[in-house]
Design a protein around this motif. Structure first.
Motif, PDB file in Angstrom:
ATOM      1  N   CYS A 194       0.770  11.571   3.247  1.00 59.40           N
ATOM      2  CA  CYS A 194       0.440  10.825   4.477  1.00 59.40           C
ATOM      3  C   CYS A 194       0.333  11.698   5.713  1.00 59.40           C
ATOM      4  O   CYS A 194      -0.161  11.241   6.747  1.00 59.40           O
ATOM      5  CB  CYS A 194       1.479   9.734   4.708  1.00 59.40           C
ATOM      6  SG  CYS A 194       3.162  10.382   4.967  1.00 59.40           S
TER       7      CYS A 194
ATOM      8  N   ASP B  37       0.621   5.301   0.638  1.00 56.71           N
ATOM      9  CA  ASP B  37      -0.179   6.408   1.168  1.00 56.71           C
ATOM     10  C   ASP B  37       0.465   7.710   0.714  1.00 56.71           C
ATOM     11  O   ASP B  37       1.544   8.075   1.193  1.00 56.71           O
ATOM     12  CB  ASP B  37      -0.234   6.317   2.695  1.00 56.71           C
ATOM     13  CG  ASP B  37      -1.101   7.392   3.332  1.00 56.71           C
ATOM     14  OD1 ASP B  37      -1.820   8.105   2.588  1.00 56.71           O
ATOM     15  OD2 ASP B  37      -1.074   7.518   4.572  1.00 56.71           O
TER      16      ASP B  37
ATOM     17  N   VAL C  66       3.453  -1.002   4.110  1.00 55.84           N
ATOM     18  CA  VAL C  66       3.091   0.388   3.822  1.00 55.84           C
ATOM     19  C   VAL C  66       4.309   1.240   3.477  1.00 55.84           C
ATOM     20  O   VAL C  66       5.301   1.266   4.215  1.00 55.84           O
ATOM     21  CB  VAL C  66       2.340   1.023   5.010  1.00 55.84           C
ATOM     22  CG1 VAL C  66       2.043   2.498   4.732  1.00 55.84           C
ATOM     23  CG2 VAL C  66       1.052   0.262   5.301  1.00 55.84           C
TER      24      VAL C  66
ATOM     25  N   ILE D 265       7.069   1.179   8.956  1.00 52.09           N
ATOM     26  CA  ILE D 265       6.482   1.873   7.807  1.00 52.09           C
ATOM     27  C   ILE D 265       7.608   2.603   7.080  1.00 52.09           C
ATOM     28  O   ILE D 265       8.419   3.282   7.712  1.00 52.09           O
ATOM     29  CB  ILE D 265       5.396   2.868   8.256  1.00 52.09           C
ATOM     30  CG1 ILE D 265       4.241   2.120   8.932  1.00 52.09           C
ATOM     31  CG2 ILE D 265       4.886   3.687   7.069  1.00 52.09           C
ATOM     32  CD1 ILE D 265       3.216   3.034   9.589  1.00 52.09           C
TER      33      ILE D 265
ATOM     34  N   LEU E  24       0.849  -1.197   0.000  1.00 54.70           N
ATOM     35  CA  LEU E  24       0.000   0.000   0.000  1.00 54.70           C
ATOM     36  C   LEU E  24       0.878   1.238   0.000  1.00 54.70           C
ATOM     37  O   LEU E  24       1.861   1.319   0.745  1.00 54.70           O
ATOM     38  CB  LEU E  24      -0.922  -0.004   1.216  1.00 54.70           C
ATOM     39  CG  LEU E  24      -1.897   1.174   1.357  1.00 54.70           C
ATOM     40  CD1 LEU E  24      -3.231   0.710   1.955  1.00 54.70           C
ATOM     41  CD2 LEU E  24      -1.304   2.286   2.246  1.00 54.70           C
TER      42      LEU E  24
ATOM     43  N   MET F 194      -3.278   1.130   8.513  1.00 52.91           N
ATOM     44  CA  MET F 194      -3.114   0.240   7.369  1.00 52.91           C
ATOM     45  C   MET F 194      -2.002  -0.783   7.624  1.00 52.91           C
ATOM     46  O   MET F 194      -2.120  -1.947   7.243  1.00 52.91           O
ATOM     47  CB  MET F 194      -2.803   1.047   6.110  1.00 52.91           C
ATOM     48  CG  MET F 194      -3.959   1.896   5.597  1.00 52.91           C
ATOM     49  SD  MET F 194      -5.409   0.919   5.076  1.00 52.91           S
ATOM     50  CE  MET F 194      -6.556   1.275   6.435  1.00 52.91           C
ATOM     51  N   ARG F 195      -0.940  -0.356   8.284  1.00 50.46           N
ATOM     52  CA  ARG F 195       0.126  -1.307   8.626  1.00 50.46           C
ATOM     53  C   ARG F 195      -0.385  -2.341   9.615  1.00 50.46           C
ATOM     54  O   ARG F 195      -0.052  -3.536   9.516  1.00 50.46           O
ATOM     55  CB  ARG F 195       1.335  -0.545   9.223  1.00 50.46           C
ATOM     56  CG  ARG F 195       2.516  -1.477   9.562  1.00 50.46           C
ATOM     57  CD  ARG F 195       3.116  -2.056   8.313  1.00 50.46           C
ATOM     58  NE  ARG F 195       4.086  -3.115   8.595  1.00 50.46           N
ATOM     59  CZ  ARG F 195       3.805  -4.426   8.542  1.00 50.46           C
ATOM     60  NH1 ARG F 195       2.571  -4.826   8.254  1.00 50.46           N
ATOM     61  NH2 ARG F 195       4.740  -5.309   8.788  1.00 50.46           N
TER      62      ARG F 195
ATOM     63  N   ALA G 138      -1.598   5.694   7.532  1.00 48.72           N
ATOM     64  CA  ALA G 138      -0.523   4.722   7.320  1.00 48.72           C
ATOM     65  C   ALA G 138      -0.425   3.725   8.478  1.00 48.72           C
ATOM     66  O   ALA G 138      -0.251   2.519   8.247  1.00 48.72           O
ATOM     67  CB  ALA G 138       0.809   5.451   7.125  1.00 48.72           C
TER      68      ALA G 138
END
Length: 267
Positions: free
Chosen positions: A92, A89, A108, A132, A87, A101-102, A98
């Motif tokens: 961000c 972002d 990410v 990340i 993914l 999502m991680r 972020a």
């Protein structure tokens, strides 16, 4: 949320500090980057200038999670449901999208035109033990370096802050893998959005600092669809996001007159 377009090299970074934090690109709006950079330290203060975004975030995250689960056949209720997927972002900010999502399992990469935002986001992620790949960069840089492609590309409340919206969103779409998806969230250029999304939010309710948005830069859904018409993606939406003052909550709905999302899939 900051006007950013970003990229990584063909090889994904092994550590967040591996890249030089230097963002540049024709779609960057220096004034907007400076505005958000000045507030970088306050991204994670739920009662600070980004408090409305903290309230808004659960609805955005639910939308992304559920649409990605549909697209990739994942069960969003399982632990690390999106493990094995990548993914990006874009724009961000401090990492408000972020990080969740991680936690959902995505690998990410997150970019922003503001090195101050990236510094805040990187420090917070390290405190949370989240790996990340953060970088101050633009999508023009990412594309030029052969970054990605990614299963999911997110650009949330960013396009209304860039100097060249079409170049920006088309570059973002070219970083989507075949079979992948891009989600764009922005504000509609309607009189309702001018009254509520601009004047009420900035000058009456004081949800965001005055001058955060320029209504003339808001994007209509048909304009966004036209911008992507020359790219090999299928665009759906708009999907509205509306605020309920009684519950103080945001949720997906049919009203796309102010905030909305669009999905572009590459088949």
């Amino acid at each position: 949320m900051v006007a950013s377009n970003g990229t990584v090299s063909a090889r994904e970074p092994q550590s967040a500090g591996e890249f030089n934090d230097q963002a540049a690109g024709p779609s960057i709006d220096p004034a907007d980057v400076a505005r958000f950079s000045a507030q970088a330290a306050e991204w994670w203060d739920a009662k600070g200038p980004f408090a409305p975004l903290h309230r808004f975030n659960p609805a955005r995250l639910t939308f992304v999670r559920d649409r990605a689960a549909e697209r990739f056949g994942r069960d969003p209720k399982t632990r690390a449901a999106f493990e094995g997927l990548t993914l990006l972002d874009v724009g961000c900010g401090g990492g408000l999208i972020a990080e969740p999502m991680r936690r959902l399992g995505f690998a990410v990469t997150a970019v922003d035109a503001s090195s101050e935002n990236i510094g805040t986001a990187r420090a917070h992620a390290q405190q949370q033990g989240l790996d990340i790949a953060y970088r101050a960069a633009t999508v023009e840089q990412l594309e030029a370096e052969g970054a990605g492609p990614y299963d999911v590309v997110l650009t949330m409340e960013v396009i209304e802050h860039v100097a060249d919206p079409e170049a920006f969103v088309r570059a973002c779409s070219r970083l989507v893998k075949p079979g992948g998806m891009m989600i764009v969230a922005t504000l509609n250029r309607t009189l309702k959005a001018l009254a509520l999304g601009k004047f009420a939010a900035e000058y009456v309710l004081r949800w965001v600092p005055a001058g955060t948005h320029d209504w003339r830069q808001f994007i209509k859904p048909d304009e966004l669809r036209l911008m992507l018409s020359h790219e090999p993606v299928a665009v759906t939406g708009p999907y509205g996001l509306a605020y309920d003052p009684l519950s103080d909550r945001w949720s997906e709905g049919s009203d796309a007159d102010i905030n909305y999302m669009m999905i572009a899939t590459r088949d």
